[in-house]
Design a protein around this motif. Structure first.
Motif, PDB file in Angstrom:
ATOM      1  N   THR A  51      -5.274   8.380  -1.372  1.00  0.00           N
ATOM      2  CA  THR A  51      -4.011   8.132  -0.668  1.00  0.00           C
ATOM      3  C   THR A  51      -4.233   8.076   0.842  1.00  0.00           C
ATOM      4  OG1 THR A  51      -3.485  10.490  -0.729  1.00  0.00           O
ATOM      5  CG2 THR A  51      -2.558   9.117  -2.476  1.00  0.00           C
ATOM      6  N   GLU A  52      -5.126   8.923   1.374  1.00  0.00           N
ATOM      7  CA  GLU A  52      -5.449   8.841   2.805  1.00  0.00           C
ATOM      8  C   GLU A  52      -6.115   7.507   3.135  1.00  0.00           C
ATOM      9  OE1 GLU A  52      -7.804  12.209   3.853  1.00  0.00           O
ATOM     10  OE2 GLU A  52      -6.227  13.636   3.308  1.00  0.00           O
ATOM     11  N   ASN A  72      -6.252  12.658  -3.405  1.00  0.00           N
ATOM     12  CA  ASN A  72      -5.821  12.841  -2.013  1.00  0.00           C
ATOM     13  C   ASN A  72      -6.630  11.954  -1.069  1.00  0.00           C
ATOM     14  OD1 ASN A  72      -3.821  14.685  -2.629  1.00  0.00           O
ATOM     15  ND2 ASN A  72      -5.201  16.431  -2.466  1.00  0.00           N
ATOM     16  N   LEU A 129      -5.660   4.666   1.603  1.00  0.00           N
ATOM     17  CA  LEU A 129      -4.645   3.609   1.576  1.00  0.00           C
ATOM     18  C   LEU A 129      -3.890   3.562   2.898  1.00  0.00           C
ATOM     19  CD1 LEU A 129      -3.204   4.067  -2.025  1.00  0.00           C
ATOM     20  CD2 LEU A 129      -4.516   2.126  -1.170  1.00  0.00           C
ATOM     21  N   GLU A 130      -3.577   4.725   3.434  1.00  0.00           N
ATOM     22  CA  GLU A 130      -2.864   4.773   4.705  1.00  0.00           C
ATOM     23  C   GLU A 130      -3.731   4.201   5.833  1.00  0.00           C
ATOM     24  OE1 GLU A 130      -0.472   8.122   7.300  1.00  0.00           O
ATOM     25  OE2 GLU A 130      -1.005   8.508   5.216  1.00  0.00           O
ATOM     26  N   GLN A 153       0.717   4.099  -2.766  1.00  0.00           N
ATOM     27  CA  GLN A 153       0.529   5.484  -2.342  1.00  0.00           C
ATOM     28  C   GLN A 153       1.633   6.383  -2.918  1.00  0.00           C
ATOM     29  OE1 GLN A 153       0.920   6.182   1.860  1.00  0.00           O
ATOM     30  NE2 GLN A 153      -0.486   7.917   1.791  1.00  0.00           N
ATOM     31  N   ARG A 154       2.865   5.914  -2.878  1.00  0.00           N
ATOM     32  CA  ARG A 154       3.981   6.677  -3.427  1.00  0.00           C
ATOM     33  C   ARG A 154       3.769   6.944  -4.921  1.00  0.00           C
ATOM     34  NH1 ARG A 154       7.687   3.243  -2.052  1.00  0.00           N
ATOM     35  NH2 ARG A 154       7.554   3.803   0.119  1.00  0.00           N
ATOM     36  N   LEU A 191       0.878   6.989  -6.516  1.00  0.00           N
ATOM     37  CA  LEU A 191      -0.238   7.924  -6.683  1.00  0.00           C
ATOM     38  C   LEU A 191       0.167   9.358  -6.335  1.00  0.00           C
ATOM     39  CD1 LEU A 191      -3.216   5.812  -5.324  1.00  0.00           C
ATOM     40  CD2 LEU A 191      -2.742   6.428  -7.699  1.00  0.00           C
ATOM     41  N   LEU A 192       1.037   9.518  -5.343  1.00  0.00           N
ATOM     42  CA  LEU A 192       1.497  10.868  -5.002  1.00  0.00           C
ATOM     43  C   LEU A 192       2.340  11.460  -6.126  1.00  0.00           C
ATOM     44  CD1 LEU A 192       2.302  10.441  -1.215  1.00  0.00           C
ATOM     45  CD2 LEU A 192       0.420  11.728  -2.231  1.00  0.00           C
ATOM     46  N   LEU A 225       0.824  -1.206   0.000  1.00  0.00           N
ATOM     47  CA  LEU A 225       0.000   0.000   0.000  1.00  0.00           C
ATOM     48  C   LEU A 225       0.862   1.261   0.000  1.00  0.00           C
ATOM     49  CD1 LEU A 225      -2.919  -0.998   2.389  1.00  0.00           C
ATOM     50  CD2 LEU A 225      -2.915  -0.907  -0.106  1.00  0.00           C
ATOM     51  N   ALA A 226       2.015   1.214   0.664  1.00  0.00           N
ATOM     52  CA  ALA A 226       2.929   2.356   0.646  1.00  0.00           C
ATOM     53  C   ALA A 226       3.484   2.582  -0.768  1.00  0.00           C
ATOM     54  CB  ALA A 226       4.066   2.145   1.636  1.00  0.00           C
TER      55      ALA A 226
END
Length: 157
Positions: A85-86, A82, A88-89, A29-30, A32-33, A25-26
């Motif tokens: 990504t939140e 955004n 996913l965290e 997320q990376r 996607l950011l 997931l990290a």
């Protein structure tokens, strides 16, 4: 697992481990950011271009009004990115919390069973000590004496 197995999924192994899930997931997320940075740049450049595009006979605000729907849709994409990504965290944290809850469930059940048995078979109570007799007054009674001058009655005499 056998990689020749038609039912084998690489994400099955990831899903079985909270650490592997968090790493995966990290990574997502990376990625996607990074896409988000590119979309922010695209949104800015699009805004500049669209607001500079004037047609003969336009007033000063017509180009801005024509650009607003495009800017709004790109803004919504960035907002959704955004939120993604939140999410996913949060998912990574909840996955770890799930494993901790599973580990603690067996322990909690044992403790509840012990408590249930204790309630069904309470320990035998010891007899209370004999209360002091009415005539005898204990000098070291602490809270047993009179609490005000009105409680003294005939004892003060």
């Amino acid at each position: 697992m056998n990689s020749n197995d038609p039912n084998h999924s690489p994400l099955r192994d990831v899903a079985q481990s909270p650490e592997a899930t968090a790493r995966y997931l990290a990574d997502v997320q990376r990625f996607l950011l990074d896409i988000g940075k590119n979309l922010e740049t695209l949104a800015h450049e699009t805004r500049v271009h669209l607001r500079d595009t004037h047609v003969e006979g336009d007033r000063w605000y017509h180009a801005r009004l024509r650009a607003m729907p495009v800017e709004k849709s790109l803004g919504n994409v960035l907002k959704n990115l955004n939120n993604l990504t939140e999410g996913l965290e949060k998912s990574a944290y909840k996955r770890r919390a799930h494993d901790e809850a599973v580990v603690n469930t067996a322990k909690d059940r044992k403790e509840k069973e012990i408590e249930r048995k204790r309630k069904k078979n309470p320990p035998t109570l010891q007899a209370a000590p004999n209360p002091p007799q009415q005539g005898a007054q204990n000098q070291n009674s602490g809270y047993g004496g009179p609490t005000s001058i009105y409680d003294l009655g005939r004892e003060s005499a």
